[in-house]
Design an enzyme around this catalytic site. Sequence first.
Site, PDB file in Angstrom:
ATOM      1  CD  GLU A   1      -2.964  -0.969   2.300  1.00 28.26           C
ATOM      2  OE1 GLU A   1      -3.091   0.103   2.908  1.00 28.26           O
ATOM      3  OE2 GLU A   1      -3.582  -2.003   2.576  1.00 28.26           O
TER       4      GLU A   1
ATOM      5  CB  CYS B   1      -0.676  -8.046   3.630  1.00 32.93           C
ATOM      6  SG  CYS B   1      -1.524  -7.488   2.160  1.00 32.93           S
TER       7      CYS B   1
ATOM      8  CE  LYS C   1       0.406 -12.058  -0.667  1.00 36.61           C
ATOM      9  NZ  LYS C   1      -0.063 -10.823  -1.172  1.00 36.61           N
TER      10      LYS C   1
END
Length: 438
Positions: free
Chosen positions: A155, A263, A207
């Site tokens: 972000e 996250c 991920k």
Amino acid sequence: MRIAMIGSGYVGLVSGACFAQFGHDIVCVDKDADKVARLRKGEIPIYEPGLDKLVADNARAGRLSFDTGLADAVGNADAVFIAVGTPTRRGDGHADLSYVYAAAAEIAEAIRGYTVVVTKSTVPVGTGREVARIIREARPTNNFDVASNPEFLREGAAIEDFMKPDRVVIGVESQRARDVMAAVYRPLNLIQTPMVFTNIETAEVTKYAGNAFLATKITFINEIADLCEKVGADVHDVARGIGLDGRIGRKFLHPGPGFGGSCFPKDTLALAYTAREVNAPQTIVEQVIEVNNARKKRMARKVIDFCGGSVAGITIAVLGLTFKPNTDDMRDAPSLDIVPALQAAGATIVAFDPEGMKEAARMLPGVAFAGTAYEAASGADLLVVITEWHEFRGLDPRRIKELMRQPRIVDLRNIFNPDEMRDLGFAYEGIGRPRPRT
Ligand code: UDX
């Protein structure tokens, strides 16, 4: 390429706008009619530097459009990306996949020619295969492949991360799907972006492993900072000293009040949960979650100790509330632990954050909000820096000192120079830095 992006939240919108910038034709779909209407007018529902211009430019060029239904977008697409939310399921830490599976069921009804259905949402291992099963069972005649293409966007720097990624990870299991995905990302060949083609499970694990490793790195330096405070060492020099070793690397060694955001907290929990389910517990990651949670809670204690054991009756100016700078995101922000604990200990909080105050007002009752950092500092007995917004680095400490009732600073992001602040007459404490010898 024609691409349908299902979900116009943070990941969907950034990815859609960036793919359009690559030159592809993108339809971003969202069920929220109000959101779609606003997006069509060029109003961006999230704060992300540069996104408004990117959306406007590509909408004007006719490459980016918005829709509330997915039928047309999916029917015409070479690739459909699922970028819906995967919140943490209440109670057990598992990622809630109901939106992903609902999207898969709807996509199944809309597929026409050969289509690659790509999960971009962060999903636990096995989700890609489940998406394939849902689509196949709903309509066995569908001609499609599934792929996994995790995002690694930060972000505040999401556009840069998308347009100039360190790497692109793609899980595929047929040559045809691989060719489609290679075409989607072909514009990145120009800057020689490494493409990691692998199977679907590997892309899904990559991920989580990436985010868990970064969360571990932060937590590691945070604990080293605690040690530095006790023994008179400087954690920044330690971080530099170890970070120059290429095997370690310098990034993500900045100590602070603990990681937050949309996250790391969610992904570490989901990884720990999945790993336990298959009997391969990630004990390091479990420790990281625990240590980080405890750290966020402990930061208020650090502030109270700095004030000699009590903050009852004093006014504390808080600078920065979001989980990090350049976002309005308050999810799992350390401020959500620190501010209520200081209020409970009897302090009055006056806060300033450049973008996060609207969201914070909902989540932090009883906090007064100031229009500027200086206004927050006016009449305060203590100033606490929780988020390292760039504009705070340029504040004039002399002016702050004049405005405050007592010149005291706890700097949880080490944005000020301790010697300079002490020379100016502040009682000052940072994170993991030597205290002046008395
Ligand atoms: C992260 C990952 O970086 C990104 O690749 C992933 O896809 C999504 O999650 P984001 O959450 O936007 O991105 O922010 P990031 O810049 O990674 O920071 C996460 C948290 O760690 C913040 O709370 C930040 O303050 C903290 N942090 C980061 C530190 O405390 N120290 C550091 O050195 C770096």
